[in-house]
Design a protein around this motif. Structure first.
Motif, short mmCIF file in Angstrom:
data_model
loop_
_atom_site.label_atom_id
_atom_site.label_comp_id
_atom_site.label_asym_id
_atom_site.label_seq_id
_atom_site.Cartn_x
_atom_site.Cartn_y
_atom_site.Cartn_z
N GLY A 168 36.15 14.43 -24.47
CA GLY A 168 36.90 14.55 -25.71
C GLY A 168 36.04 15.15 -26.82
N ILE A 190 38.55 9.76 -25.42
CA ILE A 190 39.76 10.58 -25.31
C ILE A 190 41.01 9.83 -25.71
N GLU A 224 37.38 19.01 -22.94
CA GLU A 224 38.50 18.87 -23.87
C GLU A 224 39.71 19.58 -23.30
#
Length: 228
Positions: A74, A149, A97
């Protein structure tokens, strides 16, 4: 001193995208930038203490190995990446990501002010990929895996992220960690159930680091070590 929100009535939408997992929005609210996914507040640029702690506790739990490689799950507003890149002790820094919009906001958008130096660092690599799929499929291995995340194991952004925090998902995380490697997971609240999952998946030295916040339950980082 007033809070950055206090003197502004409403946030300004800077960009709105439809991605493979729904809507992603970047907003400016006063002095802060915010990321919203499917109407759910994810994070903003107000603090970053817990995101930096995520990286620091992972490094401190390693067995003094030279230039360890870290996988950051993330990109967010870039606090964890920027903090890792500012530390010369880290070796390879890989960020996974899944939202192209967030990557773009860092490459040539408003979030570049936080991450441009880190992105220019030769140790840094950004991968546009779903983290759940990545840990199931990659042949790469790392010394530390720092996950941020979701809002935590019990509060995921999308339902398909639930599998990451299951016993099978944690086993996949262990697979990409080298022996003695560290798993660090950010959460907006403690999760005793997730701690149990870590123990049941064979991790050792499972513990929770608290990060006090201005109001409400502290943020936490769940920490565990893969057996050597």
């Amino acid at each position: 001193m007033p809070h950055p929100y206090d003197i502004y009535d409403a946030p300004e939408v800077l960009d709105r995208r439809e991605g493979p997992h729904g809507e992603v929005v970047l907003r400016r609210h006063g002095a802060l930038l915010q990321i919203i996914a499917n109407g759910c507040f994810l994070m903003d640029t107000s603090d970053g203490r817990s995101e930096r702690l995520l990286v620091d506790v992972a490094y401190d739990a390693l067995d003094s190995r030279p230039e360890p490689g870290v996988l950051i799950g993330g990109l967010g507003v870039g606090f964890s990446l920027a903090h890792a890149a500012a530390d010369p002790r880290w070796g390879r820094i890989t960020v996974v990501e899944r939202e192209r919009a967030i990557i773009d906001w860092h490459l040539d958008g408003p979030l570049s002010t936080l991450s441009s130096r880190a992105l220019a660092d030769p140790r840094t690599r950004i991968l546009e990929a779903d983290l759940v799929s990545y840990v199931n499929e990659t042949s790469d291995t790392y010394d530390a895996l720092c996950l941020d995340i979701d809002n935590g194991p019990d509060w995921t952004v999308t339902e398909d992220n639930d599998s990451l925090y299951s016993k099978a998902g944690i086993a996949s995380c262990a697979r990409v960690l080298r022996p003695g490697g560290v798993l660090a997971v950010w959460s907006a609240q403690p999760s005793p159930e997730f701690e149990g999952t870590l123990w049941n998946a064979g991790f050792q030295h499972v513990r929770t680091e608290e990060v006090p916040v201005a109001r409400g339950v502290p943020d936490v980082v769940h920490l565990a070590v893969r057996p050597g």
